[in-house]
Design a protein around this motif. Sequence first.
Motif, PDB file in Angstrom:
ATOM      1  N   ASP A 168      59.056  42.572  37.019  1.00 44.55           N
ATOM      2  CA  ASP A 168      59.372  42.408  35.815  1.00 44.55           C
ATOM      3  C   ASP A 168      59.170  43.758  35.216  1.00 44.55           C
ATOM      4  O   ASP A 168      59.906  44.121  33.981  1.00 44.55           O
ATOM      5  N   VAL A 169      58.256  44.524  35.499  1.00 43.58           N
ATOM      6  CA  VAL A 169      58.003  45.785  35.080  1.00 43.58           C
ATOM      7  C   VAL A 169      59.423  46.559  35.262  1.00 43.58           C
ATOM      8  O   VAL A 169      59.957  47.443  34.145  1.00 43.58           O
ATOM      9  N   GLU A 170      60.216  46.718  36.263  1.00 46.26           N
ATOM     10  CA  GLU A 170      61.313  47.338  36.451  1.00 46.26           C
ATOM     11  C   GLU A 170      62.420  46.728  35.752  1.00 46.26           C
ATOM     12  O   GLU A 170      63.109  47.774  35.199  1.00 46.26           O
ATOM     13  N   LYS A 171      62.550  45.415  35.287  1.00 44.14           N
ATOM     14  CA  LYS A 171      63.401  44.894  34.538  1.00 44.14           C
ATOM     15  C   LYS A 171      63.295  45.588  33.171  1.00 44.14           C
ATOM     16  O   LYS A 171      64.314  45.505  32.279  1.00 44.14           O
ATOM     17  N   ALA A 172      61.977  45.709  32.653  1.00 40.56           N
ATOM     18  CA  ALA A 172      61.711  46.076  31.523  1.00 40.56           C
ATOM     19  C   ALA A 172      62.432  47.346  31.062  1.00 40.56           C
ATOM     20  O   ALA A 172      62.726  47.866  29.832  1.00 40.56           O
ATOM     21  N   ARG A 174      60.017  50.601  20.557  1.00 45.37           N
ATOM     22  CA  ARG A 174      58.677  50.206  21.114  1.00 45.37           C
ATOM     23  C   ARG A 174      58.886  49.044  22.094  1.00 45.37           C
ATOM     24  O   ARG A 174      59.917  48.352  21.751  1.00 45.37           O
ATOM     25  N   LEU A 175      58.102  49.292  23.024  1.00 46.96           N
ATOM     26  CA  LEU A 175      58.160  47.940  23.802  1.00 46.96           C
ATOM     27  C   LEU A 175      56.602  47.282  23.815  1.00 46.96           C
ATOM     28  O   LEU A 175      55.625  47.760  23.477  1.00 46.96           O
ATOM     29  N   LEU A 176      56.570  45.993  24.110  1.00 44.44           N
ATOM     30  CA  LEU A 176      55.404  45.227  24.160  1.00 44.44           C
ATOM     31  C   LEU A 176      55.282  44.311  25.266  1.00 44.44           C
ATOM     32  O   LEU A 176      56.367  43.533  25.754  1.00 44.44           O
ATOM     33  N   PHE A 177      54.321  44.588  26.177  1.00 41.45           N
ATOM     34  CA  PHE A 177      54.355  43.831  27.391  1.00 41.45           C
ATOM     35  C   PHE A 177      53.284  42.659  27.364  1.00 41.45           C
ATOM     36  O   PHE A 177      52.083  42.645  26.955  1.00 41.45           O
ATOM     37  N   ASP A 178      53.914  41.370  27.578  1.00 33.43           N
ATOM     38  CA  ASP A 178      53.045  40.227  27.316  1.00 33.43           C
ATOM     39  C   ASP A 178      53.125  39.507  28.827  1.00 33.43           C
ATOM     40  O   ASP A 178      53.918  39.431  29.366  1.00 33.43           O
ATOM     41  N   ALA A 179      52.285  38.509  28.809  1.00 29.84           N
ATOM     42  CA  ALA A 179      52.104  37.692  30.110  1.00 29.84           C
ATOM     43  C   ALA A 179      53.555  36.697  29.952  1.00 29.84           C
ATOM     44  O   ALA A 179      53.734  36.168  28.809  1.00 29.84           O
ATOM     45  N   LYS A 180      54.000  36.353  31.151  1.00 36.84           N
ATOM     46  CA  LYS A 180      55.037  35.350  31.356  1.00 36.84           C
ATOM     47  C   LYS A 180      54.348  33.835  30.753  1.00 36.84           C
ATOM     48  O   LYS A 180      53.295  33.515  31.106  1.00 36.84           O
ATOM     49  N   SER A 209      68.822  40.822  24.337  1.00 36.61           N
ATOM     50  CA  SER A 209      69.496  41.496  25.269  1.00 36.61           C
ATOM     51  C   SER A 209      69.321  43.307  24.589  1.00 36.61           C
ATOM     52  O   SER A 209      69.169  43.095  23.468  1.00 36.61           O
ATOM     53  N   PRO A 210      69.677  44.064  25.534  1.00 41.14           N
ATOM     54  CA  PRO A 210      69.304  45.428  25.033  1.00 41.14           C
ATOM     55  C   PRO A 210      70.463  45.784  24.002  1.00 41.14           C
ATOM     56  O   PRO A 210      70.278  46.449  23.066  1.00 41.14           O
ATOM     57  N   GLU A 211      71.797  45.074  24.183  1.00 41.66           N
ATOM     58  CA  GLU A 211      72.742  45.303  23.170  1.00 41.66           C
ATOM     59  C   GLU A 211      72.364  44.645  21.833  1.00 41.66           C
ATOM     60  O   GLU A 211      72.723  45.323  20.887  1.00 41.66           O
ATOM     61  N   ARG A 212      71.803  43.460  21.852  1.00 38.02           N
ATOM     62  CA  ARG A 212      71.140  42.895  20.695  1.00 38.02           C
ATOM     63  C   ARG A 212      70.415  43.579  20.036  1.00 38.02           C
ATOM     64  O   ARG A 212      70.391  43.813  18.719  1.00 38.02           O
ATOM     65  N   LYS A 271      60.578  45.387  21.255  1.00 39.62           N
ATOM     66  CA  LYS A 271      60.988  44.371  22.302  1.00 39.62           C
ATOM     67  C   LYS A 271      59.811  43.797  23.226  1.00 39.62           C
ATOM     68  O   LYS A 271      59.354  44.544  23.735  1.00 39.62           O
ATOM     69  N   ALA A 272      59.437  42.621  23.198  1.00 41.57           N
ATOM     70  CA  ALA A 272      58.246  42.007  23.831  1.00 41.57           C
ATOM     71  C   ALA A 272      59.161  41.641  25.096  1.00 41.57           C
ATOM     72  O   ALA A 272      60.182  40.855  25.306  1.00 41.57           O
ATOM     73  N   LEU A 273      58.209  41.862  26.399  1.00 41.58           N
ATOM     74  CA  LEU A 273      58.921  41.523  27.607  1.00 41.58           C
ATOM     75  C   LEU A 273      57.741  40.994  28.554  1.00 41.58           C
ATOM     76  O   LEU A 273      56.600  41.300  28.486  1.00 41.58           O
ATOM     77  N   PRO A 274      58.224  39.739  28.928  1.00 41.72           N
ATOM     78  CA  PRO A 274      57.330  39.028  29.919  1.00 41.72           C
ATOM     79  C   PRO A 274      56.874  39.755  31.301  1.00 41.72           C
ATOM     80  O   PRO A 274      58.021  40.011  32.115  1.00 41.72           O
TER      81      PRO A 274
END
Length: 220
Positions: A122-126, A135-141, A96-99, A113-116
């Motif tokens: 999904d983009v909005e949830k990120a 940093r963020l990392l966007f990966d495929a689900k 989670s963001p808190e973690r 944080k990698a995000l599916p």
Amino acid sequence: MEEREDAMSIAVKICGLKTPEDAHVAIQAGADLLGCVFFPPSPRNVSAKQAAEVFDMVGDADVLKVGLFVNPSDDELMSVLNQVRLDLIQFHGDESPERVEEVRQTFGLPVMKALPIETTEDVEKARTYDGVADRLLFDAKPPKGATRPGGNAIAFDWSLLRDTQWTVPWMLAGGLTVDNVLDAVKQSGCKAVDVSSGVEAEKGVKSPELIEAFLKAVKG
């Protein structure tokens, strides 16, 4: 020429390294970040001792050392960090963001944080991680039934990220290869890419030739 100049500014992370020899190849070919995986179900999993040997190859090179974890406990993180000098922690689970913030404060290291991603939703949830993670990392689900959250050689619709605005740097991952990486950069507008399975001779085994070819394709 303009497209080539754009490509030359793209940072590259080679992830899932298991041997000092592969790390040496990646560094010599121009990698900006090297990643080791600390997740037993992955064919790229390494021990802290193995990772230390891989990262010893960095020396004075301007390369970031990244450790990939999936829902780790503080004890698991500490066990690795006691043996390996990391520059960046990568979370690839359900953290989670808190973690993320907790780990940043506890261990004093930046977190990516990698995000599916599969849909616009999904983009909005990120965005809940934007400004929390460094940093963020966007990966495929991952596909249904997958045992790993990443490294599945699956791409997503890169154009979902085109023209999106973020307050922290972000990286593109998921099914990238020497054949599609420039198209991925063009469609997504990314400034950094992460490759693992796309530079392997077989699952979990890196190919020096593919590492070199991938970096040449991106860096010119």
